[in-house]
Design an enzyme around this catalytic site. Structure first.
Site, PDB file in Angstrom:
ATOM      1  N   ARG A  31      56.986  20.937   9.818  1.00  0.00           N
ATOM      2  CA  ARG A  31      56.245  19.855   9.415  1.00  0.00           C
ATOM      3  C   ARG A  31      55.660  19.677   7.901  1.00  0.00           C
ATOM      4  NH1 ARG A  31      54.097  17.476  13.957  1.00  0.00           N
ATOM      5  NH2 ARG A  31      51.867  16.340  13.427  1.00  0.00           N
ATOM      6  N   ARG A  48      47.315  11.347   8.969  1.00  0.00           N
ATOM      7  CA  ARG A  48      48.375  12.289   9.936  1.00  0.00           C
ATOM      8  C   ARG A  48      49.222  11.333   9.156  1.00  0.00           C
ATOM      9  NH1 ARG A  48      46.848  11.147  15.801  1.00  0.00           N
ATOM     10  NH2 ARG A  48      49.622  11.277  16.523  1.00  0.00           N
TER      11      ARG A  48
END
Ligand code: AMP
Length: 192
Positions: free
Chosen positions: A88, A150
């Protein structure tokens, strides 16, 4: 077959990864699922990760690199695996590269699901409604505020991964706005 799925939250990575696990008989390794399990079991990792996850922020690279490395060593990953939600960050991608090299393994492809960001909040709301209708438990980070956070984390820290894997020649892009079956068919074409 060793794959990575890239794409923002709500792009359909988890859905596609689940479908491919059946097709190829390899497990889906979702760091989000692993971390949620650690939180539910109140392990040391779970205790450290919970507040960060609830705020929609990223857990430290050190924690996720370690849980992925341990998971890949398990016997059900011998034929391959699908990474969903990891790496990520660019440092995680670099750590993964070294980790795989150390284990004598290679990636087959990195598949990016491209989606229109405006549609993602709607998808999150649909996922919440479907979960409630099915009598399930809604994720504590599936609320508008954490979801926006997010998305910001994705833009700032995860989107640069596309360039990273374009540079290694491994990046393949699929239109994630198409219906689920069309997206699966496009992915299977890439993997054929
Ligand atoms: P996901 O289920 O992939 O949306 O992940 C849910 C949450 O778990 C994220 O918002 C992060 O807080 C954490 N998380 C999952 N995977 C990672 C990762 N590779 N690196 C850092 N944090 C992660």
């Amino acid at each position: 077959m060793r794959l990575i799925f890239l794409g923002p939250p709500g792009a359909g990575k988890g859905t596609q990864a689940k479908l491919l696990t059946e097709r190829y008989g390899i497990p889906q390794l979702s760091t989000g699922d692993m971390l949620r399990a650690a939180v539910a079991q109140a392990t040391e990792v779970g205790k450290r990760a919970k507040a960060v996850m609830d705020a929609g922020q990223l857990v430290s690279d050190e924690i996720v690199n370690e849980i992925v490395s341990d998971r890949i060593d398990q016997s059900d990953c011998a034929k391959g695996f699908i990474l969903d939600g990891y790496p990520r960050t660019v440092p995680q991608a670099i750590a993964l590269g070294k980790m795989l090299e150390g284990k004598g393994l290679k990636l087959d492809a990195v598949i990016e699901l491209k989606v229109d960001e405006a549609a993602l909040v709607k998808r999150m709301e649909n996922r919440v409604a479907e979960t409630i209708a099915a009598g399930g438990t809604v994720r504590s980070d599936d609320n508008p505020e954490a979801f926006k956070r997010r998305l910001t984390e994705y833009r700032e820290k995860t989107a640069p991964l596309s360039e990273h894997y374009a540079g290694t020649g491994q990046l393949r892009t699929v239109d994630g706005m198409a219906d689920v079956n069309t997206v699966t068919a496009e992915i299977e074409k890439i993997l054929a």
